[in-house]
Design an enzyme around this catalytic site. Structure first.
Site, PDB file in Angstrom:
ATOM      1  N   GLU A   1     -44.810 -43.007  16.229  1.00 45.87           N
ATOM      2  CA  GLU A   1     -45.207 -41.744  16.580  1.00 45.87           C
ATOM      3  C   GLU A   1     -44.049 -40.799  16.217  1.00 45.87           C
ATOM      4  O   GLU A   1     -42.858 -41.152  16.554  1.00 45.87           O
ATOM      5  CB  GLU A   1     -45.328 -41.477  18.203  1.00 45.87           C
ATOM      6  CG  GLU A   1     -45.727 -40.152  18.703  1.00 45.87           C
ATOM      7  CD  GLU A   1     -46.693 -39.421  18.048  1.00 45.87           C
ATOM      8  OE1 GLU A   1     -46.447 -38.193  17.375  1.00 45.87           O
ATOM      9  OE2 GLU A   1     -47.976 -39.793  18.040  1.00 45.87           O
TER      10      GLU A   1
ATOM     11  N   ASP B   1     -41.686 -40.929  11.354  1.00 48.58           N
ATOM     12  CA  ASP B   1     -42.881 -40.296  10.626  1.00 48.58           C
ATOM     13  C   ASP B   1     -43.513 -41.578   9.817  1.00 48.58           C
ATOM     14  O   ASP B   1     -42.790 -42.363   9.408  1.00 48.58           O
ATOM     15  CB  ASP B   1     -42.401 -39.278   9.580  1.00 48.58           C
ATOM     16  CG  ASP B   1     -43.384 -38.810   8.595  1.00 48.58           C
ATOM     17  OD1 ASP B   1     -43.693 -39.345   7.594  1.00 48.58           O
ATOM     18  OD2 ASP B   1     -43.996 -37.932   9.266  1.00 48.58           O
TER      19      ASP B   1
ATOM     20  N   ASP C   1     -54.243 -43.145  12.708  1.00 46.91           N
ATOM     21  CA  ASP C   1     -54.758 -41.996  13.353  1.00 46.91           C
ATOM     22  C   ASP C   1     -54.021 -40.991  13.711  1.00 46.91           C
ATOM     23  O   ASP C   1     -53.455 -40.420  14.644  1.00 46.91           O
ATOM     24  CB  ASP C   1     -55.495 -42.405  14.879  1.00 46.91           C
ATOM     25  CG  ASP C   1     -56.459 -41.258  15.432  1.00 46.91           C
ATOM     26  OD1 ASP C   1     -56.628 -40.265  14.824  1.00 46.91           O
ATOM     27  OD2 ASP C   1     -56.753 -41.497  16.451  1.00 46.91           O
TER      28      ASP C   1
ATOM     29  N   PRO D   1     -58.504 -37.721   6.060  1.00 45.27           N
ATOM     30  CA  PRO D   1     -57.923 -37.955   4.961  1.00 45.27           C
ATOM     31  C   PRO D   1     -57.956 -36.459   4.076  1.00 45.27           C
ATOM     32  O   PRO D   1     -57.121 -36.058   3.598  1.00 45.27           O
ATOM     33  CB  PRO D   1     -58.665 -38.741   3.850  1.00 45.27           C
ATOM     34  CG  PRO D   1     -59.145 -39.720   5.014  1.00 45.27           C
ATOM     35  CD  PRO D   1     -59.695 -38.980   6.141  1.00 45.27           C
TER      36      PRO D   1
END
Length: 225
Positions: free
Chosen positions: A94, A127, A145, A150
């Site tokens: 995260e 990231d 997720d 996309p």
């Protein structure tokens, strides 16, 4: 009679490394907003759980598979993975410090506290795009997720994850026969084609009907090997 609607209440608002992130409560629901864009709430969770279950089902029966969950969100995927004793190592990546805080000692702990206490679980602040390009670790499943799909990314930099180069990075951290599962707010035949062109096999999409609009989707693909 005038209808009365709950007004969302902001619980926390922070300026993060990628812009503003907000946690708010709307009635019984907790919601995450990023740069004014609604990301997710605690209303359902079926498709987030499917993300984990479909990846597990697509594996080849290997023991204690390692899974990477990309994006904590409201915690449905992480909590569901930790509730399954069949998973081995569980790594959640995260990039927003605020989201991690909300899970560790904030309102979202009501969903994820058990998962965070599980010795199999590790939270990595990073990231995801950078992580899959740089890590030397490997996994049996990637459950991603981090966007609304996309074609509907939270930030422009995330676009690269769904490109041929980004999918090659995902394949690099997948063990042979490993599964890539990508959550989307709508099915994307174009992304299925991109997955096949990137060398993935057994590409398919599972859908979860919603009350209104197009169904949520989980795109699945297997790394050859």
């Amino acid at each position: 009679m005038t209808a009365v609607y709950d007004t969302p209440v902001v619980l926390d608002r922070r300026e993060g490394p990628y812009g503003e992130v907000v946690l708010r409560r709307h009635g019984a629901l907790l919601q995450i907003i990023a740069n004014g864009c609604f990301l997710m709430d605690t209303s359902d969770g079926r498709s987030e759980r499917l993300l984990v279950d479909a990846a597990r089902a697509a594996l080849d029966g290997r023991a204690a598979p390692a899974v990477l969950i990309g994006g904590l969100g409201v915690g449905f995927s992480l909590a569901h993975a930790a509730a399954d004793p069949g998973w081995g190592r569980i790594t959640a990546v995260e990039r927003e410090p605020a989201v991690i805080d909300w899970h560790r000692d904030g309102p979202l702990a009501e969903i994820s506290a058990g998962a965070l206490a599980d010795p199999r679980t590790t939270i990595v602040r990073a990231d995801l795009v950078a992580y899959v390009n740089e890590t030397s670790d490997t996994f049996d499943a990637l459950c991603l997720d981090i966007d609304n799909g996309p074609g509907w990314t939270v930030t422009e930099d995330n676009d690269s994850l769904y490109s041929p180069a980004g999918l090659a990075a995902c394949a690099r951290v997948l063990r042979p026969g490993g599964v890539l599962a990508v959550w989307s707010a709508e099915p994307s035949p174009e992304f299925e084609g991109t997955l096949r062109n990137a060398g993935f096999q057994q590409v398919r999409t599972e859908e979860v009907p919603v009350a209104r609009g197009v169904p949520d989707a989980v795109h699945l693909a297997v790394r050859p090997g």
